[in-house]
Write a protein that holds these residues in place. Structure first.
Motif, short mmCIF file in Angstrom:
data_model
loop_
_atom_site.label_atom_id
_atom_site.label_comp_id
_atom_site.label_asym_id
_atom_site.label_seq_id
_atom_site.Cartn_x
_atom_site.Cartn_y
_atom_site.Cartn_z
N ALA A 95 55.83 37.86 47.24
CA ALA A 95 54.90 37.92 46.11
C ALA A 95 54.49 36.53 45.65
N ALA A 96 55.38 35.55 45.78
CA ALA A 96 55.06 34.19 45.33
C ALA A 96 54.01 33.52 46.21
N SER A 97 53.99 33.87 47.52
CA SER A 97 53.03 33.25 48.43
C SER A 97 51.71 34.01 48.52
N LEU A 98 51.67 35.20 47.97
CA LEU A 98 50.44 36.00 47.96
C LEU A 98 49.91 36.11 46.55
N SER A 99 48.61 36.20 46.46
CA SER A 99 48.03 36.43 45.13
C SER A 99 48.30 37.88 44.73
N GLU A 100 48.25 38.12 43.45
CA GLU A 100 48.45 39.48 42.94
C GLU A 100 47.42 40.43 43.56
N GLU A 101 46.20 39.93 43.71
CA GLU A 101 45.11 40.74 44.29
C GLU A 101 45.41 41.07 45.76
N ALA A 102 45.87 40.08 46.52
CA ALA A 102 46.19 40.32 47.94
C ALA A 102 47.34 41.31 48.07
#
Length: 125
Positions: free
Chosen positions: A14-21
């Motif tokens: 989750a830290a490396s991905l955006s919330e949208e992704a």
């Protein structure tokens, strides 16, 4: 025949991905699972926790070794599985190529076998 679709893709969190992704990926997998279910081929699915939560067991010279984390040093992880029941390998491949993760990783299509009460392994045909 029973096939397991093994989804391999780069380690992400989750830290490396955006919330949208993250939300888009969750929607894509929910839609894929619903499609498999509606087609009557879905037997089960697993989303695996990150490979950092893995415990790997090996046996060397009769001694059990317990290692935290994945055994192989790789950039990809086994992220999840779908177990399906279809007529043949071609049908399993057709379903596997629809897995959302094929866009950023690989999907391994592996036939299953049944383990019976009498201890025999039998191909699932």
């Amino acid at each position: 025949m029973r096939y397991t679709l093994l989804l391999h893709y780069p380690e992400m969190d989750a830290a490396s991905l955006s919330e949208e992704a993250m939300a888009e990926g969750q929607r894509a997998f929910a839609s894929y699972a619903a499609t498999l279910h509606q087609a009557g081929v879905l037997l089960g699915a697993e989303i695996l926790q990150p490979s950092s939560n893995t415990t790997t067991l090996t046996l060397a010279d009769g001694v059990l070794h317990v290692q935290d984390g994945p055994f192989a040093d790789t950039k990809e992880q086994l992220g999840g599985t779908f177990v399906i029941e279809v007529l043949d390998l071609d049908a399993a491949i057709d379903w596997g190529k629809q897995a959302p993760s094929i866009a950023w990783g690989s999907v391994e299509v592996r036939p299953g076998a049944l383990f019976t009460v009498d201890g025999a392994w039998r191909p699932n045909t």
